[in-house]
Design a protein around this motif. Sequence first.
Motif, PDB file in Angstrom:
ATOM      1  N   ILE A  41      -6.289  10.992   4.731  1.00 57.75           N
ATOM      2  CA  ILE A  41      -5.524  11.720   5.748  1.00 57.75           C
ATOM      3  C   ILE A  41      -6.449  12.135   6.900  1.00 57.75           C
ATOM      4  O   ILE A  41      -6.096  11.998   8.073  1.00 57.75           O
ATOM      5  CB  ILE A  41      -4.827  12.951   5.131  1.00 57.75           C
ATOM      6  CG1 ILE A  41      -3.848  12.529   4.030  1.00 57.75           C
ATOM      7  CG2 ILE A  41      -4.105  13.755   6.215  1.00 57.75           C
ATOM      8  CD1 ILE A  41      -3.357  13.699   3.165  1.00 57.75           C
ATOM      9  N   GLN A  42      -7.609  12.637   6.572  1.00 54.84           N
ATOM     10  CA  GLN A  42      -8.527  13.091   7.625  1.00 54.84           C
ATOM     11  C   GLN A  42      -8.939  11.945   8.546  1.00 54.84           C
ATOM     12  O   GLN A  42      -8.961  12.098   9.764  1.00 54.84           O
ATOM     13  CB  GLN A  42      -9.789  13.705   7.001  1.00 54.84           C
ATOM     14  CG  GLN A  42      -9.559  15.071   6.379  1.00 54.84           C
ATOM     15  CD  GLN A  42     -10.808  15.620   5.729  1.00 54.84           C
ATOM     16  OE1 GLN A  42     -11.573  14.876   5.095  1.00 54.84           O
ATOM     17  NE2 GLN A  42     -11.024  16.924   5.860  1.00 54.84           N
ATOM     18  N   ASN A  43      -9.267  10.809   7.940  1.00 54.63           N
ATOM     19  CA  ASN A  43      -9.911   9.723   8.688  1.00 54.63           C
ATOM     20  C   ASN A  43      -8.987   8.570   9.054  1.00 54.63           C
ATOM     21  O   ASN A  43      -9.357   7.733   9.875  1.00 54.63           O
ATOM     22  CB  ASN A  43     -11.101   9.201   7.880  1.00 54.63           C
ATOM     23  CG  ASN A  43     -12.127  10.300   7.671  1.00 54.63           C
ATOM     24  OD1 ASN A  43     -12.756  10.743   8.614  1.00 54.63           O
ATOM     25  ND2 ASN A  43     -12.246  10.768   6.449  1.00 54.63           N
ATOM     26  N   TYR A  82      -6.070   1.124  -4.350  1.00 54.53           N
ATOM     27  CA  TYR A  82      -6.553   0.985  -2.977  1.00 54.53           C
ATOM     28  C   TYR A  82      -7.370   2.161  -2.457  1.00 54.53           C
ATOM     29  O   TYR A  82      -8.071   2.032  -1.459  1.00 54.53           O
ATOM     30  CB  TYR A  82      -5.374   0.740  -2.026  1.00 54.53           C
ATOM     31  CG  TYR A  82      -4.636  -0.530  -2.342  1.00 54.53           C
ATOM     32  CD1 TYR A  82      -5.282  -1.754  -2.231  1.00 54.53           C
ATOM     33  CD2 TYR A  82      -3.315  -0.507  -2.768  1.00 54.53           C
ATOM     34  CE1 TYR A  82      -4.615  -2.935  -2.547  1.00 54.53           C
ATOM     35  CE2 TYR A  82      -2.633  -1.682  -3.072  1.00 54.53           C
ATOM     36  CZ  TYR A  82      -3.286  -2.887  -2.963  1.00 54.53           C
ATOM     37  OH  TYR A  82      -2.632  -4.044  -3.268  1.00 54.53           O
ATOM     38  N   LEU A  83      -7.275   3.320  -3.102  1.00 56.11           N
ATOM     39  CA  LEU A  83      -8.049   4.479  -2.614  1.00 56.11           C
ATOM     40  C   LEU A  83      -9.307   4.648  -3.463  1.00 56.11           C
ATOM     41  O   LEU A  83      -9.225   4.886  -4.660  1.00 56.11           O
ATOM     42  CB  LEU A  83      -7.220   5.764  -2.708  1.00 56.11           C
ATOM     43  CG  LEU A  83      -6.249   6.100  -1.582  1.00 56.11           C
ATOM     44  CD1 LEU A  83      -5.812   7.551  -1.725  1.00 56.11           C
ATOM     45  CD2 LEU A  83      -6.863   5.870  -0.219  1.00 56.11           C
ATOM     46  N   GLU A  84     -10.424   4.555  -2.795  1.00 57.98           N
ATOM     47  CA  GLU A  84     -11.694   4.704  -3.493  1.00 57.98           C
ATOM     48  C   GLU A  84     -11.774   6.071  -4.181  1.00 57.98           C
ATOM     49  O   GLU A  84     -11.426   7.086  -3.591  1.00 57.98           O
ATOM     50  CB  GLU A  84     -12.841   4.554  -2.479  1.00 57.98           C
ATOM     51  CG  GLU A  84     -14.135   4.133  -3.117  1.00 57.98           C
ATOM     52  CD  GLU A  84     -15.180   3.715  -2.093  1.00 57.98           C
ATOM     53  OE1 GLU A  84     -16.370   3.791  -2.425  1.00 57.98           O
ATOM     54  OE2 GLU A  84     -14.787   3.311  -0.974  1.00 57.98           O
ATOM     55  N   ILE A 120     -11.181   9.268 -10.083  1.00 56.09           N
ATOM     56  CA  ILE A 120     -12.186  10.307 -10.378  1.00 56.09           C
ATOM     57  C   ILE A 120     -11.780  11.632  -9.742  1.00 56.09           C
ATOM     58  O   ILE A 120     -11.791  12.677 -10.398  1.00 56.09           O
ATOM     59  CB  ILE A 120     -13.575   9.860  -9.852  1.00 56.09           C
ATOM     60  CG1 ILE A 120     -13.979   8.527 -10.502  1.00 56.09           C
ATOM     61  CG2 ILE A 120     -14.624  10.937 -10.123  1.00 56.09           C
ATOM     62  CD1 ILE A 120     -15.085   7.808  -9.759  1.00 56.09           C
ATOM     63  N   GLU A 121     -11.428  11.586  -8.444  1.00 56.92           N
ATOM     64  CA  GLU A 121     -11.057  12.810  -7.702  1.00 56.92           C
ATOM     65  C   GLU A 121      -9.857  12.508  -6.811  1.00 56.92           C
ATOM     66  O   GLU A 121     -10.024  12.304  -5.595  1.00 56.92           O
ATOM     67  CB  GLU A 121     -12.224  13.264  -6.836  1.00 56.92           C
ATOM     68  CG  GLU A 121     -13.361  13.894  -7.611  1.00 56.92           C
ATOM     69  CD  GLU A 121     -14.176  14.782  -6.703  1.00 56.92           C
ATOM     70  OE1 GLU A 121     -14.028  16.018  -6.808  1.00 56.92           O
ATOM     71  OE2 GLU A 121     -14.929  14.253  -5.868  1.00 56.92           O
ATOM     72  N   PRO A 122      -8.651  12.489  -7.382  1.00 54.11           N
ATOM     73  CA  PRO A 122      -7.482  12.048  -6.611  1.00 54.11           C
ATOM     74  C   PRO A 122      -7.205  12.870  -5.357  1.00 54.11           C
ATOM     75  O   PRO A 122      -6.920  12.298  -4.298  1.00 54.11           O
ATOM     76  CB  PRO A 122      -6.334  12.143  -7.620  1.00 54.11           C
ATOM     77  CG  PRO A 122      -6.831  13.009  -8.724  1.00 54.11           C
ATOM     78  CD  PRO A 122      -8.311  12.807  -8.758  1.00 54.11           C
ATOM     79  N   LYS A 124       0.848  -1.208   0.000  1.00 50.71           N
ATOM     80  CA  LYS A 124       0.000   0.000   0.000  1.00 50.71           C
ATOM     81  C   LYS A 124       0.880   1.253   0.000  1.00 50.71           C
ATOM     82  O   LYS A 124       0.895   2.038   0.950  1.00 50.71           O
ATOM     83  CB  LYS A 124      -0.981  -0.030   1.166  1.00 50.71           C
ATOM     84  CG  LYS A 124      -2.040  -1.119   0.953  1.00 50.71           C
ATOM     85  CD  LYS A 124      -3.187  -1.000   1.905  1.00 50.71           C
ATOM     86  CE  LYS A 124      -4.332  -1.929   1.494  1.00 50.71           C
ATOM     87  NZ  LYS A 124      -5.468  -1.840   2.420  1.00 50.71           N
ATOM     88  N   THR A 125       1.589   1.420  -1.088  1.00 53.56           N
ATOM     89  CA  THR A 125       2.502   2.551  -1.229  1.00 53.56           C
ATOM     90  C   THR A 125       1.742   3.806  -1.633  1.00 53.56           C
ATOM     91  O   THR A 125       0.515   3.781  -1.802  1.00 53.56           O
ATOM     92  CB  THR A 125       3.558   2.247  -2.310  1.00 53.56           C
ATOM     93  OG1 THR A 125       2.921   2.290  -3.587  1.00 53.56           O
ATOM     94  CG2 THR A 125       4.227   0.902  -2.086  1.00 53.56           C
ATOM     95  N   LEU A 126       2.489   4.895  -1.799  1.00 51.45           N
ATOM     96  CA  LEU A 126       1.910   6.145  -2.297  1.00 51.45           C
ATOM     97  C   LEU A 126       2.251   6.336  -3.780  1.00 51.45           C
ATOM     98  O   LEU A 126       2.216   7.459  -4.288  1.00 51.45           O
ATOM     99  CB  LEU A 126       2.395   7.332  -1.469  1.00 51.45           C
ATOM    100  CG  LEU A 126       2.228   7.204   0.053  1.00 51.45           C
ATOM    101  CD1 LEU A 126       2.619   8.512   0.742  1.00 51.45           C
ATOM    102  CD2 LEU A 126       0.804   6.792   0.442  1.00 51.45           C
TER     103      LEU A 126
END
Length: 89
Positions: free
Chosen positions: A55-57, A39-41, A45-47, A29-31
């Motif tokens: 980051i928030q959650n 992995y990021l929903e 569409i909206e990176p 799970k890299t960046l």
Amino acid sequence: AETFNGGKIFNDNCSACHIGGANILIEHKTLQKAALSKYLENYDIEPIQAIIYQIQNGKGAMPAFKNKLSYQEILEVAAYVFQKAETSW
Ligand code: HEM
């Protein structure tokens, strides 16, 4: 200025686990762009929004930052992560 602040915020808050765009706790799970897309929903569409949400959650072993960083700081570090992912760190 935005990238400069984002880089400092990243170094201060994220690099312990994500140095160089890696993930020391969950290796795959890299960046990097391919992992963010996988992995990021809604990354495709909206990176920026997708990174901000993470980051928030937080998620799993990653802590939430919504009570630690201001919205402006979260936006700046999200933009930094996006830009670094676009250029493969
Ligand atoms: C996942 C960003 C701080 C641990 C992620 C992802 C992003 C991200 C965008 C999704 C990557 C993917 O799923 O491929 C950040 C930013 C941080 C930060 C910008 C600082 C503001 C941290 C810290 C830790 C950490 C300090 C360790 C204590 C993790 C873990 C995951 C993750 C374990 C995988 C979560 C899962 O799906 O189970 N991070 N992170 N992160 N991060 Fe962070």
